[in-house]
Design a protein around this motif. Structure first.
Motif, PDB file in Angstrom:
ATOM      1  N   VAL A  48       0.838  -1.205   0.000  1.00  0.00           N
ATOM      2  CA  VAL A  48       0.000   0.000   0.000  1.00  0.00           C
ATOM      3  C   VAL A  48       0.869   1.250   0.000  1.00  0.00           C
ATOM      4  CG1 VAL A  48      -1.739   1.298   1.285  1.00  0.00           C
ATOM      5  CG2 VAL A  48      -1.883  -1.208   1.154  1.00  0.00           C
ATOM      6  N   ARG A  49       1.890   1.256   0.832  1.00  0.00           N
ATOM      7  CA  ARG A  49       2.738   2.445   0.938  1.00  0.00           C
ATOM      8  C   ARG A  49       3.524   2.726  -0.333  1.00  0.00           C
ATOM      9  NH1 ARG A  49       2.834   1.053   6.636  1.00  0.00           N
ATOM     10  NH2 ARG A  49       4.395  -0.592   6.317  1.00  0.00           N
ATOM     11  N   ASP A  50       3.740   1.702  -1.153  1.00  0.00           N
ATOM     12  CA  ASP A  50       4.459   1.896  -2.416  1.00  0.00           C
ATOM     13  C   ASP A  50       3.567   2.430  -3.532  1.00  0.00           C
ATOM     14  OD1 ASP A  50       6.858   1.069  -1.361  1.00  0.00           O
ATOM     15  OD2 ASP A  50       6.673  -1.013  -2.067  1.00  0.00           O
ATOM     16  N   PHE A  51       2.277   2.518  -3.289  1.00  0.00           N
ATOM     17  CA  PHE A  51       1.331   2.986  -4.313  1.00  0.00           C
ATOM     18  C   PHE A  51       1.440   4.495  -4.454  1.00  0.00           C
ATOM     19  CE2 PHE A  51      -2.921   4.415  -5.660  1.00  0.00           C
ATOM     20  CZ  PHE A  51      -3.141   3.601  -6.766  1.00  0.00           C
ATOM     21  N   ASP A  52       1.676   4.980  -5.672  1.00  0.00           N
ATOM     22  CA  ASP A  52       1.831   6.426  -5.879  1.00  0.00           C
ATOM     23  C   ASP A  52       1.015   6.953  -7.049  1.00  0.00           C
ATOM     24  OD1 ASP A  52       3.197   5.370  -8.018  1.00  0.00           O
ATOM     25  OD2 ASP A  52       5.149   6.229  -7.507  1.00  0.00           O
ATOM     26  N   ALA A  53       0.053   6.152  -7.533  1.00  0.00           N
ATOM     27  CA  ALA A  53      -0.742   6.595  -8.681  1.00  0.00           C
ATOM     28  C   ALA A  53      -1.838   7.582  -8.291  1.00  0.00           C
ATOM     29  CB  ALA A  53      -1.361   5.386  -9.379  1.00  0.00           C
ATOM     30  N   ALA A  54      -2.199   7.612  -6.999  1.00  0.00           N
ATOM     31  CA  ALA A  54      -3.275   8.486  -6.517  1.00  0.00           C
ATOM     32  C   ALA A  54      -3.117   8.630  -5.012  1.00  0.00           C
ATOM     33  CB  ALA A  54      -4.639   7.882  -6.859  1.00  0.00           C
ATOM     34  N   PRO A  55      -3.823   9.582  -4.402  1.00  0.00           N
ATOM     35  CA  PRO A  55      -3.757   9.710  -2.944  1.00  0.00           C
ATOM     36  C   PRO A  55      -4.211   8.434  -2.245  1.00  0.00           C
ATOM     37  CG  PRO A  55      -4.787  11.649  -3.924  1.00  0.00           C
ATOM     38  CD  PRO A  55      -4.649  10.640  -5.018  1.00  0.00           C
ATOM     39  N   VAL A  56      -3.602   8.141  -1.103  1.00  0.00           N
ATOM     40  CA  VAL A  56      -3.935   6.954  -0.324  1.00  0.00           C
ATOM     41  C   VAL A  56      -4.338   7.377   1.085  1.00  0.00           C
ATOM     42  CG1 VAL A  56      -3.069   4.805   0.679  1.00  0.00           C
ATOM     43  CG2 VAL A  56      -2.371   5.467  -1.628  1.00  0.00           C
ATOM     44  N   ALA A  57      -5.429   6.794   1.582  1.00  0.00           N
ATOM     45  CA  ALA A  57      -5.813   6.916   2.993  1.00  0.00           C
ATOM     46  C   ALA A  57      -5.857   5.494   3.535  1.00  0.00           C
ATOM     47  CB  ALA A  57      -7.176   7.588   3.124  1.00  0.00           C
ATOM     48  N   SER A  58      -5.136   5.230   4.600  1.00  0.00           N
ATOM     49  CA  SER A  58      -5.061   3.847   5.073  1.00  0.00           C
ATOM     50  C   SER A  58      -5.052   3.788   6.593  1.00  0.00           C
ATOM     51  CB  SER A  58      -3.803   3.164   4.525  1.00  0.00           C
ATOM     52  OG  SER A  58      -2.628   3.762   5.044  1.00  0.00           O
ATOM     53  N   VAL A  59      -5.454   2.623   7.078  1.00  0.00           N
ATOM     54  CA  VAL A  59      -5.392   2.325   8.500  1.00  0.00           C
ATOM     55  C   VAL A  59      -5.100   0.836   8.629  1.00  0.00           C
ATOM     56  CG1 VAL A  59      -7.873   1.875   8.696  1.00  0.00           C
ATOM     57  CG2 VAL A  59      -6.576   2.543  10.720  1.00  0.00           C
ATOM     58  N   SER A  60      -4.310   0.475   9.633  1.00  0.00           N
ATOM     59  CA  SER A  60      -4.007  -0.931   9.877  1.00  0.00           C
ATOM     60  C   SER A  60      -4.205  -1.198  11.357  1.00  0.00           C
ATOM     61  CB  SER A  60      -2.566  -1.254   9.450  1.00  0.00           C
ATOM     62  OG  SER A  60      -2.288  -2.629   9.627  1.00  0.00           O
ATOM     63  N   GLU A  61      -5.288  -1.891  11.676  1.00  0.00           N
ATOM     64  CA  GLU A  61      -5.642  -2.160  13.065  1.00  0.00           C
ATOM     65  C   GLU A  61      -6.661  -3.286  13.106  1.00  0.00           C
ATOM     66  OE1 GLU A  61      -7.225   1.620  14.207  1.00  0.00           O
ATOM     67  OE2 GLU A  61      -9.210   1.220  13.365  1.00  0.00           O
ATOM     68  N   PRO A  62      -6.797  -3.964  14.235  1.00  0.00           N
ATOM     69  CA  PRO A  62      -7.802  -5.030  14.326  1.00  0.00           C
ATOM     70  C   PRO A  62      -9.214  -4.488  14.088  1.00  0.00           C
ATOM     71  CG  PRO A  62      -6.245  -5.157  16.151  1.00  0.00           C
ATOM     72  CD  PRO A  62      -5.989  -3.846  15.464  1.00  0.00           C
ATOM     73  N   ASP A  63     -10.065  -5.328  13.557  1.00  0.00           N
ATOM     74  CA  ASP A  63     -11.463  -4.948  13.331  1.00  0.00           C
ATOM     75  C   ASP A  63     -12.373  -6.071  13.795  1.00  0.00           C
ATOM     76  OD1 ASP A  63     -11.834  -6.842  11.069  1.00  0.00           O
ATOM     77  OD2 ASP A  63     -10.470  -5.496  10.014  1.00  0.00           O
ATOM     78  N   LYS A  64     -13.676  -5.843  13.655  1.00  0.00           N
ATOM     79  CA  LYS A  64     -14.664  -6.816  14.108  1.00  0.00           C
ATOM     80  C   LYS A  64     -15.302  -7.566  12.948  1.00  0.00           C
ATOM     81  CE  LYS A  64     -15.722  -3.918  18.118  1.00  0.00           C
ATOM     82  NZ  LYS A  64     -16.769  -3.108  18.814  1.00  0.00           N
ATOM     83  N   GLY A  65     -14.576  -7.698  11.863  1.00  0.00           N
ATOM     84  CA  GLY A  65     -15.106  -8.394  10.697  1.00  0.00           C
ATOM     85  C   GLY A  65     -15.102  -7.512   9.469  1.00  0.00           C
ATOM     86  N   ILE A  66     -15.404  -8.117   8.315  1.00  0.00           N
ATOM     87  CA  ILE A  66     -15.275  -7.404   7.055  1.00  0.00           C
ATOM     88  C   ILE A  66     -16.204  -6.194   6.955  1.00  0.00           C
ATOM     89  CG2 ILE A  66     -16.913  -8.952   5.898  1.00  0.00           C
ATOM     90  CD1 ILE A  66     -15.214  -8.578   3.349  1.00  0.00           C
ATOM     91  N   TYR A  67     -17.412  -6.307   7.491  1.00  0.00           N
ATOM     92  CA  TYR A  67     -18.346  -5.188   7.348  1.00  0.00           C
ATOM     93  C   TYR A  67     -18.026  -4.055   8.315  1.00  0.00           C
ATOM     94  CZ  TYR A  67     -20.868  -8.282   4.254  1.00  0.00           C
ATOM     95  OH  TYR A  67     -21.191  -9.115   3.209  1.00  0.00           O
ATOM     96  N   ASP A  68     -17.451  -4.373   9.451  1.00  0.00           N
ATOM     97  CA  ASP A  68     -16.923  -3.333  10.331  1.00  0.00           C
ATOM     98  C   ASP A  68     -15.815  -2.575   9.614  1.00  0.00           C
ATOM     99  OD1 ASP A  68     -16.388  -1.889  12.820  1.00  0.00           O
ATOM    100  OD2 ASP A  68     -14.618  -3.177  13.005  1.00  0.00           O
TER     101      ASP A  68
END
Length: 253
Positions: A48-68
């Motif tokens: 993800v961090r190597d992607f430079d074709a467009a702006p990136v917004a990201s988060v990496s943290e535990p979640d409560k499932g795919i829909y969360d």
């Protein structure tokens, strides 16, 4: 910004380049890539961090499932329209976003635009078209979420994904959209290639049970039985007279 492309992933380093590369190839650059990662440990976020074709917004943290995680992506999104691109899926070709943007300029009132999807199985590809989907048929059919571009403000008016459903929250959300009076449009354009065989296919019985729970929120048991019978008749008629299932025309190799 026109589009927010939301990708939910977890330990997806082996497949995420597929989605990333299809985004990098887009001739339209009026988008952001929103990545919601479930605390991967395999190098997913380096991709993800190597992607430079467009702006990136990201988060990496535990979640409560795919829909969360998908709800997080909606909250992070800043584009006018949201599209969910799974980590092992791809936009169909480099002109998808450009063509959809042109269609939205011509049809500015559209709240939800949905096209066609190529389902990729290990030994074959199947084209799924959704021209037959509308507010009356959707409760008895299905609409692949990888076909859908949704105006972001729809999530304000009809709500986000209901995380009580582990497999069918996107289906529930789409029914709510169609029932809300939102302006929906089908376009005869392939928008994505979907890798078939995920969690939905792996637990077909649970998926069917959950879909029934979703439908019974909006239909009586009798209406559900009658509508399902009508669906089966439509599909048999189409298979007999068109020689292929409804919504599945032959695809060139």
């Amino acid at each position: 910004m026109k589009f927010s492309i939301v990708t939910v992933c977890w330990n997806s380093a082996a497949v995420l380049p597929r989605a990333r590369d299809s985004l990098s190839a887009q001739t339209c650059r009026d988008y952001e890539w929103v990545v919601v990662d479930g605390a991967s440990t395999d190098g997913t976020m380096e991709i993800v961090r190597d992607f430079d074709a467009a702006p990136v917004a990201s988060v990496s943290e535990p979640d409560k499932g795919i829909y969360d995680a998908m709800n997080k992506g909606v909250r992070m999104a800043r584009g006018e329209y949201v599209f969910f691109l799974n980590s092992d899926d791809a936009l169909h070709d480099p002109d998808v976003l450009a063509d959809v943007a042109r269609i939205l300029v011509a049809q500015p009132a559209a709240d939800l635009l949905y096209g066609n999807v190529v389902y990729a199985y290990p030994s074959r590809k199947v084209l799924r078209t959704f021209a037959h989907i509308n507010g009356l048929t959707l409760p008895f059919e299905n609409l692949c979420h990888q076909a859908v571009f949704a105006r972001r403000v729809l999530f304000d008016s009809v709500g986000t994904f209901d995380t009580r459903f582990r497999l069918s929250a996107d289906y529930d959300w789409l029914i709510r959209v169609f029932r809300s009076g939102a302006r929906t449009r089908w376009i005869d354009r392939r928008v994505a290639q979907f890798t078939a065989g995920g969690a939905h296919a792996q637990d077909a019985r649970k998926l069917a049970d959950e879909n029934r729970q979703v439908r019974l929120q909006y239909l009586s048991p009798l209406a559900l039985r009658v509508g399902d019978l009508a669906r089966r008749i439509r599909h048999r008629y189409h298979r007999h007279f068109r020689a292929h299932p409804l919504g599945q025309p032959p695809i060139e190799s």
